[in-house]
Design an enzyme around this catalytic site. Structure first.
Site, PDB file in Angstrom:
ATOM      1  N   THR A 171     -32.591  18.198 -28.709  1.00 18.37           N
ATOM      2  CA  THR A 171     -33.823  18.503 -28.457  1.00 18.37           C
ATOM      3  C   THR A 171     -34.500  18.089 -27.255  1.00 18.37           C
ATOM      4  O   THR A 171     -34.051  16.795 -26.865  1.00 18.37           O
ATOM      5  CB  THR A 171     -34.994  18.061 -29.818  1.00 18.37           C
ATOM      6  N   HIS A 172     -35.262  18.740 -26.643  1.00 25.94           N
ATOM      7  CA  HIS A 172     -35.969  18.389 -25.179  1.00 25.94           C
ATOM      8  C   HIS A 172     -34.766  17.998 -24.232  1.00 25.94           C
ATOM      9  O   HIS A 172     -34.893  16.940 -23.427  1.00 25.94           O
ATOM     10  CB  HIS A 172     -36.796  17.111 -25.424  1.00 25.94           C
ATOM     11  N   SER A 293     -14.475  26.081  -4.235  1.00 28.59           N
ATOM     12  CA  SER A 293     -15.230  26.157  -3.222  1.00 28.59           C
ATOM     13  C   SER A 293     -14.458  26.298  -2.088  1.00 28.59           C
ATOM     14  O   SER A 293     -13.495  25.850  -1.707  1.00 28.59           O
ATOM     15  CB  SER A 293     -15.974  24.813  -3.329  1.00 28.59           C
ATOM     16  N   LYS A 299     -13.923  21.136  -6.146  1.00 32.92           N
ATOM     17  CA  LYS A 299     -14.997  22.024  -7.131  1.00 32.92           C
ATOM     18  C   LYS A 299     -14.134  23.159  -8.084  1.00 32.92           C
ATOM     19  O   LYS A 299     -13.229  23.640  -7.569  1.00 32.92           O
ATOM     20  CB  LYS A 299     -15.672  22.810  -6.300  1.00 32.92           C
ATOM     21  N   GLU A 306     -22.845  31.309 -14.376  1.00 34.71           N
ATOM     22  CA  GLU A 306     -23.869  31.313 -13.475  1.00 34.71           C
ATOM     23  C   GLU A 306     -24.700  32.711 -13.294  1.00 34.71           C
ATOM     24  O   GLU A 306     -25.728  33.045 -13.588  1.00 34.71           O
ATOM     25  CB  GLU A 306     -23.843  30.718 -12.082  1.00 34.71           C
ATOM     26  N   TYR A 333     -46.196  65.102 -19.840  1.00 28.75           N
ATOM     27  CA  TYR A 333     -45.383  64.817 -18.733  1.00 28.75           C
ATOM     28  C   TYR A 333     -45.796  64.503 -17.656  1.00 28.75           C
ATOM     29  O   TYR A 333     -46.615  65.105 -16.945  1.00 28.75           O
ATOM     30  CB  TYR A 333     -44.104  65.990 -18.765  1.00 28.75           C
ATOM     31  N   LYS A 341     -34.935  55.981 -15.448  1.00 29.41           N
ATOM     32  CA  LYS A 341     -33.698  56.250 -15.437  1.00 29.41           C
ATOM     33  C   LYS A 341     -33.041  55.154 -14.621  1.00 29.41           C
ATOM     34  O   LYS A 341     -32.058  54.300 -14.995  1.00 29.41           O
ATOM     35  CB  LYS A 341     -33.033  57.640 -15.061  1.00 29.41           C
TER      36      LYS A 341
HETATM   37  N1  ARG Z   1     -35.894  64.940 -12.951  1.00 25.44           N
HETATM   38  C1  ARG Z   1     -36.932  64.942 -13.880  1.00 25.44           C
HETATM   39  C2  ARG Z   1     -37.328  63.726 -14.797  1.00 25.44           C
HETATM   40  O1  ARG Z   1     -36.210  63.052 -14.924  1.00 25.44           O
HETATM   41  C3  ARG Z   1     -36.787  66.274 -15.032  1.00 25.44           C
HETATM   42  C4  ARG Z   1     -37.972  66.743 -15.366  1.00 25.44           C
HETATM   43  C5  ARG Z   1     -38.829  67.378 -14.215  1.00 25.44           C
HETATM   44  N2  ARG Z   1     -39.902  68.105 -14.860  1.00 25.44           N
HETATM   45  C6  ARG Z   1     -40.884  68.588 -13.962  1.00 25.44           C
HETATM   46  N3  ARG Z   1     -41.821  69.186 -14.468  1.00 25.44           N
HETATM   47  N4  ARG Z   1     -40.858  68.550 -12.544  1.00 25.44           N
HETATM   48  O2  ARG Z   1     -38.254  63.463 -15.394  1.00 25.44           O
END
Ligand code: ARG
Length: 483
Positions: A171-172, A293, A299, A306, A333, A341
């Site tokens: 601990t610590h 190394s 080393k 890491e 949207y 993404k």
């Molecule tokens: N490439 C867009 C996204 O990933 C798809 C949806 C686009 N829709 C729009 N109304 N421009 O969100």
């Protein structure tokens, strides 16, 4: 997974096919705007899911009598042909293919002619991308789940091997009390089991079909959404279209779970770094999992650990990026959502190799048993002596003070607790004038005493391993148990 095909330079934009929204516009998109808004390099990863969604959608249009059977057949065949091109790596993204959805539809239309333009009937890219991403992430979660399972099994191998290896628990980062190395590995197993639970929980919540939400208000065509959901393996269809197209909770939930997995791996990695250093000297790294190394010949560096530790920052960063992207968005949207993404993909690309390599490396680390055991004794046994006095009726606070004085004296005289004779001990308290008082000063005894459920006694570790085996989480029983 198909890799995104290389795009041609945006300078060729003039030859690009017309945009779907061309009717409303009288001037072509500025080349910089085109380059700024394009996402196909990243979202092309969703291509096969995009096709699966389109096939289900087209069939539903057929069932609803919106498109005639021969067109459905044509579209479905065309979509399958596009899918084959993607899987074979033959698909070429063209200038003007803004995202994966437009790339697929453009190619479909090239293959089947004008009827290709019917695939988007009653659908928007807004419900389409939400569908694709859920399908894709669902698969990834299942893969990561099994990669965690492999790491759990690897730690199980370590735990079974190390049922008789003692080391100091900390601990610590100060030596605290002796524990079994098996117990230490099992602590990580518990973390990983909770990680799996979080992923499964997230999977269940994301497994809802957005398609049919249209752009935001619901499709104007009466497609059977429950049926589409079943076809795509979703548990249900989303209930409120505005939410369906704007919800990215599932990405955040996943990234939160992923960040925690990365943090757990990072903590394990940190221990490997510490333990493989000379100061601890608790483990030897196998050559195959270390690097040297370029300058210092002596080393042997724990780079795998890491980098695992270092890369956790990128997964945490992805979570923060998506949370921040979402926080100011009005319904429904917004194009901002496209930015979910790259961090999601990055997090997964970082996390999965970390899981894989840790699963391979863990059973290959060689614990230095003597070194660990040597560190496990000494003052880490002070609690044993205090507990002994408590067992003889002394209030714990007094016992603590007595042992504190003993430790203080030892430190001053440069002696270890185990060096003290019965008479030395008796000088601090009459209740210590007993052979049993010296006998508690043993690493094995300290570990064996902790039979309380969850404690570090060997039989608990054995029992936990047996449970894990019953649950199918460990490999087949191995005949290499020692001790
Ligand atoms: N490439 C867009 C996204 O990933 C798809 C949806 C686009 N829709 C729009 N109304 N421009 O969100």
């Amino acid at each position: 997974m198909s890799t995104p095909p290389r795009r041609r330079a945006p300078a060729r934009r003039a030859k690009a096919p017309a945009k779907p929204w061309e009717g409303r516009f009288s001037a072509a998109t500025d080349a910089l705007v085109e380059a700024f808004t394009v996402s196909v390099e990243s979202d092309f990863r969703l291509a096969t899911q995009d096709i699966a969604g389109s096939v289900a959608h087209v069939r539903s249009l057929g069932r609803a009598g919106i498109l005639p059977p021969r067109e459905i057949t044509r579209l479905e065949r065309g979509l399958r042909a596009v899918e084959r091109e993607i899987r074979a790596g033959r698909f070429r993204v063209r200038p003007g293919d803004e995202d994966v959805h437009m790339a697929v539809e453009r190619r479909l239309t090239e293959l089947v002619g004008e009827v290709g333009g019917k695939v988007h009937t009653g659908r928007s890219r807004n419900d389409q991308v939400a569908t694709d991403l859920r399908l894709w992430l669902r698969e990834q979660i299942d893969t990561i789940d099994s990669e965690i399972a492999a790491l759990i099994a690897a730690l199980g191998i370590c735990a079974e091997r190390d049922l008789d290896v003692a080391l100091p628990g900390y601990t610590h980062l100060q030596r605290a009390q002796p524990v079994l190395l098996a117990h230490h590995w099992l602590a990580y197993v518990e973390m990983l089991l909770r990680d799996q639970g979080r992923l499964r929980d997230c999977r269940q919540r994301l497994n809802v079909l957005p398609l049919g939400a249209g752009a935001l208000a619901g499709s104007g065509f009466a497609i059977d959404r429950a049926r589409v959901a079943r076809e795509l393996g979703f548990a249900s269809a989303s209930r409120t279209s505005l939410d369906a197209v704007s919800d990215r909770d599932f990405v955040v939930e996943f990234l939160a779970a992923a960040a925690l997995i990365a943090v757990h791996l990072s903590r394990l990695a940190e221990e490997i770094v510490l333990w493989s250093g000379e100061e601890f000297g608790f483990i030897d790294l196998p050559d195959a999992f270390a690097t040297g190394s370029s300058m210092m010949p002596q080393k042997k560096n724990p780079d795998v650990a890491e980098l695992t530790r270092g890369r956790s920052g990128r997964v945490i960063g992805a979570l923060v990026a998506v949370l921040t992207m979402l926080k100011g968005l009005p319904l429904a949207y917004n194009r901002d959502l496209q930015e979910d993404k790259p961090p999601l993909f990055e997090a997964i690309d970082v996390l999965r190799p970390c899981l894989q390599i840790m699963a391979r490396m863990m059973p290959r680390l060689r614990p230095r048993r003597e070194r660990m055991a040597g560190a496990a004794g000494g003052f880490a046994l002070a609690t044993e002596l205090a507990d002994f006095l408590v067992g003889r009726g002394l209030p714990f606070r007094q016992a603590h003070a007595v042992v504190g004085r003993i430790v203080g004296a030892c430190v001053e005289q440069g002696r270890a607790l185990e060096d003290l004779s019965r008479r030395d001990l008796a000088a601090f308290h009459p209740l210590l004038d007993h052979v049993a008082a010296r006998r508690v000063l043993s690493v094995d005894a300290a570990i064996a005493r902790r039979r309380i459920s969850g404690g570090t006694a060997r039989r608990n570790a054995e029992q936990r391993l047996a449970e894990l085996r019953t649950d199918g989480l460990l490999g087949p029983a191995r005949g290499r148990r020692r001790g």
